[in-house]
Motif scaffolding. Structure first.
Motif, PDB file in Angstrom:
ATOM      1  N   LEU A 122      -5.107  -1.718  -4.610  1.00 32.90           N
ATOM      2  CA  LEU A 122      -4.177  -2.488  -3.787  1.00 32.90           C
ATOM      3  C   LEU A 122      -4.411  -3.982  -3.986  1.00 32.90           C
ATOM      4  CD1 LEU A 122      -1.998  -2.742  -1.610  1.00 32.90           C
ATOM      5  CD2 LEU A 122      -3.797  -2.454   0.119  1.00 32.90           C
ATOM      6  N   ALA A 123      -5.676  -4.393  -4.014  1.00 33.23           N
ATOM      7  CA  ALA A 123      -5.996  -5.802  -4.228  1.00 33.23           C
ATOM      8  C   ALA A 123      -5.448  -6.284  -5.571  1.00 33.23           C
ATOM      9  CB  ALA A 123      -7.512  -6.000  -4.159  1.00 33.23           C
ATOM     10  N   GLU A 124      -5.607  -5.464  -6.599  1.00 32.73           N
ATOM     11  CA  GLU A 124      -5.074  -5.828  -7.923  1.00 32.73           C
ATOM     12  C   GLU A 124      -3.559  -5.932  -7.892  1.00 32.73           C
ATOM     13  OE1 GLU A 124      -6.561  -2.721 -10.365  1.00 32.73           O
ATOM     14  OE2 GLU A 124      -8.659  -3.413 -10.263  1.00 32.73           O
ATOM     15  N   ARG A 125      -2.932  -5.052  -7.137  1.00 34.07           N
ATOM     16  CA  ARG A 125      -1.469  -5.016  -7.077  1.00 34.07           C
ATOM     17  C   ARG A 125      -0.900  -6.282  -6.433  1.00 34.07           C
ATOM     18  NH1 ARG A 125       1.973  -0.459  -7.126  1.00 34.07           N
ATOM     19  NH2 ARG A 125       4.077  -0.909  -6.360  1.00 34.07           N
ATOM     20  N   ALA A 142       0.835  -1.208   0.000  1.00 37.13           N
ATOM     21  CA  ALA A 142       0.000   0.000   0.000  1.00 37.13           C
ATOM     22  C   ALA A 142       0.864   1.251   0.000  1.00 37.13           C
ATOM     23  CB  ALA A 142      -0.925  -0.008   1.211  1.00 37.13           C
ATOM     24  N   VAL A 143       1.958   1.243   0.769  1.00 35.02           N
ATOM     25  CA  VAL A 143       2.876   2.384   0.796  1.00 35.02           C
ATOM     26  C   VAL A 143       3.456   2.612  -0.595  1.00 35.02           C
ATOM     27  CG1 VAL A 143       5.103   3.204   1.673  1.00 35.02           C
ATOM     28  CG2 VAL A 143       3.452   2.163   3.237  1.00 35.02           C
ATOM     29  N   ALA A 144       3.870   1.541  -1.265  1.00 30.25           N
ATOM     30  CA  ALA A 144       4.420   1.659  -2.618  1.00 30.25           C
ATOM     31  C   ALA A 144       3.369   2.194  -3.589  1.00 30.25           C
ATOM     32  CB  ALA A 144       4.936   0.304  -3.092  1.00 30.25           C
ATOM     33  N   LEU A 145       2.122   1.762  -3.413  1.00 30.50           N
ATOM     34  CA  LEU A 145       1.043   2.232  -4.280  1.00 30.50           C
ATOM     35  C   LEU A 145       0.807   3.729  -4.086  1.00 30.50           C
ATOM     36  CD1 LEU A 145      -1.233   1.492  -6.279  1.00 30.50           C
ATOM     37  CD2 LEU A 145      -2.695   1.039  -4.304  1.00 30.50           C
ATOM     38  N   GLU A 192       3.016   5.911  -3.089  1.00 29.48           N
ATOM     39  CA  GLU A 192       4.170   6.585  -3.687  1.00 29.48           C
ATOM     40  C   GLU A 192       3.960   6.780  -5.191  1.00 29.48           C
ATOM     41  OE1 GLU A 192       6.978   7.819  -2.229  1.00 29.48           O
ATOM     42  OE2 GLU A 192       7.948   6.284  -0.994  1.00 29.48           O
ATOM     43  N   GLU A 193       3.330   5.809  -5.836  1.00 23.02           N
ATOM     44  CA  GLU A 193       3.156   5.840  -7.288  1.00 23.02           C
ATOM     45  C   GLU A 193       1.920   6.622  -7.723  1.00 23.02           C
ATOM     46  OE1 GLU A 193       3.086   1.855  -8.702  1.00 23.02           O
ATOM     47  OE2 GLU A 193       5.030   1.343  -7.812  1.00 23.02           O
ATOM     48  N   GLU A 194       0.817   6.470  -6.979  1.00 20.73           N
ATOM     49  CA  GLU A 194      -0.459   6.976  -7.479  1.00 20.73           C
ATOM     50  C   GLU A 194      -1.077   8.087  -6.634  1.00 20.73           C
ATOM     51  OE1 GLU A 194      -3.142   3.786  -8.291  1.00 20.73           O
ATOM     52  OE2 GLU A 194      -1.711   2.720  -9.572  1.00 20.73           O
ATOM     53  N   GLY A 195      -0.567   8.321  -5.442  1.00 24.71           N
ATOM     54  CA  GLY A 195      -1.098   9.411  -4.637  1.00 24.71           C
ATOM     55  C   GLY A 195      -1.804   8.943  -3.385  1.00 24.71           C
ATOM     56  N   ALA A 196      -2.089   9.907  -2.508  1.00 23.18           N
ATOM     57  CA  ALA A 196      -2.623   9.621  -1.184  1.00 23.18           C
ATOM     58  C   ALA A 196      -4.035   9.023  -1.210  1.00 23.18           C
ATOM     59  CB  ALA A 196      -2.631  10.896  -0.342  1.00 23.18           C
ATOM     60  N   ARG A 197      -4.822   9.363  -2.222  1.00 26.39           N
ATOM     61  CA  ARG A 197      -6.210   8.890  -2.265  1.00 26.39           C
ATOM     62  C   ARG A 197      -6.315   7.580  -3.040  1.00 26.39           C
ATOM     63  NH1 ARG A 197      -9.574  12.699  -0.322  1.00 26.39           N
ATOM     64  NH2 ARG A 197      -8.803  14.853  -0.177  1.00 26.39           N
ATOM     65  N   PHE A 198      -5.578   6.579  -2.594  1.00 24.02           N
ATOM     66  CA  PHE A 198      -5.590   5.298  -3.306  1.00 24.02           C
ATOM     67  C   PHE A 198      -6.863   4.504  -2.973  1.00 24.02           C
ATOM     68  CE2 PHE A 198      -4.277   3.760   0.777  1.00 24.02           C
ATOM     69  CZ  PHE A 198      -4.614   2.407   0.805  1.00 24.02           C
ATOM     70  N   ARG A 199      -7.234   3.623  -3.889  1.00 28.01           N
ATOM     71  CA  ARG A 199      -8.407   2.769  -3.683  1.00 28.01           C
ATOM     72  C   ARG A 199      -7.947   1.370  -3.268  1.00 28.01           C
ATOM     73  NH1 ARG A 199     -11.030   1.331  -7.836  1.00 28.01           N
ATOM     74  NH2 ARG A 199      -9.472   1.921  -9.405  1.00 28.01           N
ATOM     75  N   VAL A 200      -8.692   0.761  -2.353  1.00 30.13           N
ATOM     76  CA  VAL A 200      -8.354  -0.582  -1.887  1.00 30.13           C
ATOM     77  C   VAL A 200      -8.383  -1.569  -3.051  1.00 30.13           C
ATOM     78  CG1 VAL A 200      -9.081  -2.487  -0.407  1.00 30.13           C
ATOM     79  CG2 VAL A 200      -9.154  -0.145   0.456  1.00 30.13           C
ATOM     80  N   HIS A 250       9.392  11.940  -0.719  1.00 35.87           N
ATOM     81  CA  HIS A 250       8.137  11.198  -0.505  1.00 35.87           C
ATOM     82  C   HIS A 250       6.947  12.146  -0.356  1.00 35.87           C
ATOM     83  CE1 HIS A 250      10.739   7.723   0.282  1.00 35.87           C
ATOM     84  NE2 HIS A 250      11.399   8.478   1.131  1.00 35.87           N
ATOM     85  N   PRO A 251       6.691  13.019  -1.309  1.00 31.86           N
ATOM     86  CA  PRO A 251       5.611  13.995  -1.151  1.00 31.86           C
ATOM     87  C   PRO A 251       4.232  13.360  -1.001  1.00 31.86           C
ATOM     88  CG  PRO A 251       6.382  13.945  -3.422  1.00 31.86           C
ATOM     89  CD  PRO A 251       7.356  13.147  -2.619  1.00 31.86           C
ATOM     90  N   ARG A 252       4.005  12.240  -1.657  1.00 26.53           N
ATOM     91  CA  ARG A 252       2.685  11.610  -1.572  1.00 26.53           C
ATOM     92  C   ARG A 252       2.475  10.927  -0.231  1.00 26.53           C
ATOM     93  NH1 ARG A 252       2.726   9.366  -7.843  1.00 26.53           N
ATOM     94  NH2 ARG A 252       1.874  11.282  -8.778  1.00 26.53           N
ATOM     95  N   LEU A 253       3.528  10.357   0.326  1.00 25.98           N
ATOM     96  CA  LEU A 253       3.412   9.781   1.664  1.00 25.98           C
ATOM     97  C   LEU A 253       3.193  10.880   2.696  1.00 25.98           C
ATOM     98  CD1 LEU A 253       6.213   7.038   1.700  1.00 25.98           C
ATOM     99  CD2 LEU A 253       3.772   6.786   1.177  1.00 25.98           C
ATOM    100  N   TYR A 254       3.868  11.999   2.514  1.00 23.95           N
ATOM    101  CA  TYR A 254       3.696  13.145   3.414  1.00 23.95           C
ATOM    102  C   TYR A 254       2.253  13.628   3.367  1.00 23.95           C
ATOM    103  CZ  TYR A 254       5.009  17.580   5.673  1.00 23.95           C
ATOM    104  OH  TYR A 254       5.131  18.643   6.526  1.00 23.95           O
ATOM    105  N   ALA A 255       1.687  13.682   2.159  1.00 23.60           N
ATOM    106  CA  ALA A 255       0.292  14.104   2.021  1.00 23.60           C
ATOM    107  C   ALA A 255      -0.644  13.091   2.679  1.00 23.60           C
ATOM    108  CB  ALA A 255      -0.055  14.267   0.546  1.00 23.60           C
TER     109      ALA A 255
END
Length: 229
Positions: free
Chosen positions: A49-52, A33-36, A38-46, A114-119
């Motif tokens: 993550l399941a697909e990943r 989820a952290v890697a996701l 980093e790649e796609e932004g703070a508002r990730f969808r579960v 890590h701007p997206r993790l910070y957000a």
């Protein structure tokens, strides 16, 4: 026959191994989820993550009570990463100026990387003392700095000073400035300009505090020399 009355029930080794496996699997999913993020932004969808990780969403949720639990575990993992970057800088090695540059630089460097993790951490939404994980992290950093400031002051013969309040103020100022800079789409300062401004401001606060205590120091003085004086 062994007496099974009283005392604690025997521990099933298979159950312990299964608990360890579940904990390890949960950690792997949080890291994914952290890697996701980093790649796609703070508002990730579960679902993403399941697909990943190649699991149905329903199976993924078996590892977490709910989305809030997943988000909190992610924040804890991100905070661990942030603190790994910050803790080595809190030693006050070198001169006062170098120590300030190192601490401020570590904060800015981590945010820039890590701007997206910070957000995702929602840093700007949490003030010290509100009881959240992010707030507790800010407070922990301030307390560590305060303890180091206090050690230096004691070596200089100043045993009583409101130095923890000063440390909390410095951490809050740096944090608020960095948070505003990250969110501002029309930044009035470059990263290097922000870094320089923060270092100047932190020294100005420390210098003013020290002078009020009757201590005059140069930013070029080595902290180790002060502690041996």
């Amino acid at each position: 026959m062994a007496d099974r009355t009283g005392g604690e029930p025997p521990i099933d080794g298979r159950s312990t191994r299964w608990d360890e496996h579940k904990a390890q699997r949960q950690l792997e999913l949080v890291d994914a989820a952290v890697a996701l993020i980093e790649e796609e932004g703070a508002r990730f969808r579960v679902q993403r993550l399941a697909e990943r990780v190649g699991l149905p969403r329903s199976v993924l949720y078996r590892h977490f009570k709910d989305r809030a639990t997943l988000d909190e575990l992610i924040r804890r993992r991100v905070v661990e990463s942030f603190m790994r970057g910050m803790e080595p800088t809190l030693t006050f090695d070198g001169t006062i100026e170098e120590a300030i540059q190192r601490v401020v630089g570590a904060h800015l460097d981590w945010v820039a990387q890590h701007p997206r993790l910070y957000a995702f951490m929602g840093v700007g939404e949490h003030a010290m003392g509100d009881g959240s994980l992010v707030a507790d992290t800010k407070t922990a950093i301030a307390m560590m700095l305060g303890d180091r400031f206090a050690d230096v002051l004691k070596a200089l013969g100043v045993s009583e000073a409101p130095i923890r309040s000063v440390a909390i103020g410095i951490v809050g100022f740096v944090d608020a400035s960095v948070n505003q800079w990250v969110r501002d789409e029309r930044r009035e300062q470059s990263e290097e300009e922000l870094r320089a401004m923060l270092c100047r401001s932190v020294w100005a606060v420390l210098d003013a505090t020290l002078r009020d205590l009757g201590v005059k120091l140069s930013p070029d003085q080595r902290v180790a020399d002060l502690e041996r004086s």
